[in-house]
Scaffold this motif. Structure first.
Motif, PDB file in Angstrom:
ATOM      1  N   CYS A  11      25.614 -49.054  28.324  1.00  0.00           N
ATOM      2  CA  CYS A  11      25.574 -50.037  29.404  1.00  0.00           C
ATOM      3  C   CYS A  11      24.187 -50.056  30.023  1.00  0.00           C
ATOM      4  CB  CYS A  11      26.630 -49.731  30.473  1.00  0.00           C
ATOM      5  SG  CYS A  11      26.327 -48.205  31.373  1.00  0.00           S
ATOM      6  N   ASN A  12      23.805 -51.215  30.565  1.00  0.00           N
ATOM      7  CA  ASN A  12      22.501 -51.374  31.175  1.00  0.00           C
ATOM      8  C   ASN A  12      22.537 -50.851  32.597  1.00  0.00           C
ATOM      9  OD1 ASN A  12      21.087 -52.859  29.059  1.00  0.00           O
ATOM     10  ND2 ASN A  12      22.644 -54.404  29.416  1.00  0.00           N
ATOM     11  N   ALA A 126      30.682 -61.866  41.506  1.00  0.00           N
ATOM     12  CA  ALA A 126      31.669 -62.528  40.652  1.00  0.00           C
ATOM     13  C   ALA A 126      31.577 -64.040  40.769  1.00  0.00           C
ATOM     14  CB  ALA A 126      33.077 -62.062  41.031  1.00  0.00           C
ATOM     15  N   GLY A 127      30.411 -64.528  41.148  1.00  0.00           N
ATOM     16  CA  GLY A 127      30.190 -65.965  41.246  1.00  0.00           C
ATOM     17  C   GLY A 127      29.325 -66.442  40.097  1.00  0.00           C
ATOM     18  N   PRO A 128      28.730 -67.622  40.215  1.00  0.00           N
ATOM     19  CA  PRO A 128      27.833 -68.135  39.171  1.00  0.00           C
ATOM     20  C   PRO A 128      26.693 -67.159  38.903  1.00  0.00           C
ATOM     21  CG  PRO A 128      28.411 -69.886  40.701  1.00  0.00           C
ATOM     22  CD  PRO A 128      28.931 -68.607  41.300  1.00  0.00           C
ATOM     23  N   PHE A 129      26.435 -66.889  37.632  1.00  0.00           N
ATOM     24  CA  PHE A 129      25.494 -65.824  37.268  1.00  0.00           C
ATOM     25  C   PHE A 129      24.080 -66.069  37.762  1.00  0.00           C
ATOM     26  CE2 PHE A 129      25.081 -68.851  33.787  1.00  0.00           C
ATOM     27  CZ  PHE A 129      23.723 -68.840  33.504  1.00  0.00           C
ATOM     28  N   GLU A 151      26.914 -61.935  31.315  1.00  0.00           N
ATOM     29  CA  GLU A 151      26.441 -61.574  29.986  1.00  0.00           C
ATOM     30  C   GLU A 151      25.054 -62.149  29.736  1.00  0.00           C
ATOM     31  OE1 GLU A 151      29.342 -62.839  27.145  1.00  0.00           O
ATOM     32  OE2 GLU A 151      31.014 -61.942  28.224  1.00  0.00           O
ATOM     33  N   ASP A 152      24.489 -62.812  30.746  1.00  0.00           N
ATOM     34  CA  ASP A 152      23.193 -63.456  30.584  1.00  0.00           C
ATOM     35  C   ASP A 152      22.081 -62.411  30.515  1.00  0.00           C
ATOM     36  OD1 ASP A 152      21.767 -66.271  30.826  1.00  0.00           O
ATOM     37  OD2 ASP A 152      20.612 -64.850  32.045  1.00  0.00           O
ATOM     38  N   VAL A 153      21.325 -62.432  29.429  1.00  0.00           N
ATOM     39  CA  VAL A 153      20.314 -61.408  29.191  1.00  0.00           C
ATOM     40  C   VAL A 153      19.155 -61.505  30.175  1.00  0.00           C
ATOM     41  CG1 VAL A 153      18.647 -60.499  27.526  1.00  0.00           C
ATOM     42  CG2 VAL A 153      20.911 -61.243  26.750  1.00  0.00           C
ATOM     43  N   SER A 154      18.685 -62.728  30.463  1.00  0.00           N
ATOM     44  CA  SER A 154      17.541 -62.886  31.358  1.00  0.00           C
ATOM     45  C   SER A 154      17.879 -62.446  32.779  1.00  0.00           C
ATOM     46  CB  SER A 154      17.066 -64.341  31.359  1.00  0.00           C
ATOM     47  OG  SER A 154      18.079 -65.212  31.829  1.00  0.00           O
ATOM     48  N   VAL A 155      19.086 -62.752  33.229  1.00  0.00           N
ATOM     49  CA  VAL A 155      19.509 -62.316  34.560  1.00  0.00           C
ATOM     50  C   VAL A 155      19.614 -60.796  34.611  1.00  0.00           C
ATOM     51  CG1 VAL A 155      21.435 -62.299  36.191  1.00  0.00           C
ATOM     52  CG2 VAL A 155      20.679 -64.450  35.193  1.00  0.00           C
ATOM     53  N   THR A 156      20.166 -60.204  33.551  1.00  0.00           N
ATOM     54  CA  THR A 156      20.283 -58.751  33.500  1.00  0.00           C
ATOM     55  C   THR A 156      18.914 -58.092  33.548  1.00  0.00           C
ATOM     56  OG1 THR A 156      22.360 -58.842  32.251  1.00  0.00           O
ATOM     57  CG2 THR A 156      21.083 -56.808  32.101  1.00  0.00           C
ATOM     58  N   GLN A 157      17.933 -58.669  32.878  1.00  0.00           N
ATOM     59  CA  GLN A 157      16.588 -58.110  32.900  1.00  0.00           C
ATOM     60  C   GLN A 157      16.007 -58.142  34.306  1.00  0.00           C
ATOM     61  OE1 GLN A 157      15.021 -56.500  30.444  1.00  0.00           O
ATOM     62  NE2 GLN A 157      13.418 -56.055  31.949  1.00  0.00           N
ATOM     63  N   LYS A 158      16.256 -59.241  35.024  1.00  0.00           N
ATOM     64  CA  LYS A 158      15.763 -59.340  36.403  1.00  0.00           C
ATOM     65  C   LYS A 158      16.423 -58.289  37.285  1.00  0.00           C
ATOM     66  CE  LYS A 158      14.758 -64.295  36.182  1.00  0.00           C
ATOM     67  NZ  LYS A 158      15.132 -65.649  36.687  1.00  0.00           N
ATOM     68  N   VAL A 159      17.724 -58.070  37.064  1.00  0.00           N
ATOM     69  CA  VAL A 159      18.446 -57.067  37.846  1.00  0.00           C
ATOM     70  C   VAL A 159      17.891 -55.677  37.567  1.00  0.00           C
ATOM     71  CG1 VAL A 159      20.684 -55.934  38.166  1.00  0.00           C
ATOM     72  CG2 VAL A 159      20.563 -58.428  38.041  1.00  0.00           C
ATOM     73  N   PRO A 172      24.833 -53.941  35.813  1.00  0.00           N
ATOM     74  CA  PRO A 172      25.162 -55.297  35.367  1.00  0.00           C
ATOM     75  C   PRO A 172      26.051 -55.275  34.123  1.00  0.00           C
ATOM     76  CG  PRO A 172      22.967 -54.722  34.630  1.00  0.00           C
ATOM     77  CD  PRO A 172      23.465 -53.552  35.441  1.00  0.00           C
ATOM     78  N   GLN A 173      26.530 -56.440  33.749  1.00  0.00           N
ATOM     79  CA  GLN A 173      27.300 -56.632  32.522  1.00  0.00           C
ATOM     80  C   GLN A 173      28.570 -55.785  32.481  1.00  0.00           C
ATOM     81  OE1 GLN A 173      24.514 -56.144  29.238  1.00  0.00           O
ATOM     82  NE2 GLN A 173      23.733 -58.208  29.556  1.00  0.00           N
ATOM     83  N   CYS A 174      29.365 -55.863  33.543  1.00  0.00           N
ATOM     84  CA  CYS A 174      30.633 -55.122  33.616  1.00  0.00           C
ATOM     85  C   CYS A 174      31.831 -55.989  33.257  1.00  0.00           C
ATOM     86  CB  CYS A 174      30.840 -54.575  35.031  1.00  0.00           C
ATOM     87  SG  CYS A 174      29.613 -53.389  35.551  1.00  0.00           S
TER      88      CYS A 174
END
Length: 201
Positions: A11-12, A126-129, A151-159, A172-174
């Motif tokens: 997990c990230n 739990a809203g819009p990614f 599951e958005d990769v770019s958003v996860t990278q920012k997080v 992220p990505q739970c």
């Protein structure tokens, strides 16, 4: 239990917890169930399971947010606050989830979110990614643990970038995949004598 099992998965996770230590990337801690050494950043995830996380905010009160708020509140272990910018969604929470609090807030106003999230131990986005980076930034500001379902990769990278230097966990990505799929895969892998290879092979 799921938090403990996810700790040995891929997990990230970035950031640190009050139980983490500096300059200990090479340190290995035995997993409480398998006894296998785990990485230090995974050890910090394990520490979350032992923390007192009572006040939980769920950002978003659509179908997924409602389900999350419902099960968290019903467990009896959490005091849940549902936040949304749509009043109709919050009325549903009031009518169907006894004990849960509600608060109307704009997901594009960082200061308003910070005021609403102050004092919460953890926040589940739990809203819009596309709102997640700002929510994560606010969590860092108010000192709350952050989790999301995207599951958005770019958003996860920012997080992950925002998690740098934080004193709380950023997970992220739970959601389903990764998330539950990671946990299911880990449980399957435990039953094997040897695990090798990678997703690229």
């Amino acid at each position: 239990r799921y938090v403990k099992e996810a700790a040995t998965s891929s997990c990230n996770f970035e950031g640190s917890s009050p139980l983490s230590t500096q300059n200990s990337s090479s340190r290995r801690t035995p997993h409480p169930e398998t006894g296998r050494p785990i990485r230090e950043r995974s050890r910090r995830i394990l520490s979350i399971a032992n923390m007192s996380l009572r006040r939980v905010a769920v950002m978003g009160s659509g179908k997924i947010g409602r389900a999350c708020a419902f099960f968290l509140q019903r467990s009896g272990s959490y005091d849940v606050t549902s936040l949304d910018h749509e009043g109709a969604n919050l009325y549903w929470i009031k009518d169907n989830i006894p004990g849960a609090s509600t608060r109307k807030v704009s997901f594009t106003d960082a200061n308003a979110m910070a005021k609403a999230l102050e004092g919460h131990d953890a926040v589940l986005a739990a809203g819009p990614f596309w709102h997640n980076p700002m929510i994560a930034e606010v969590c860092k500001r108010v000192g709350a643990h952050y989790l999301d379902l995207t599951e958005d990769v770019s958003v996860t990278q920012k997080v992950k970038e925002l998690a740098g230097g934080a004193g709380t966990a950023f997970i992220p990505q739970c959601g389903l995949a990764p998330g539950f799929i990671t946990i299911a895969g880990y449980n399957l892998a435990k039953s094997l004598d040897t695990v090798s290879g990678s997703a690229s092979e």
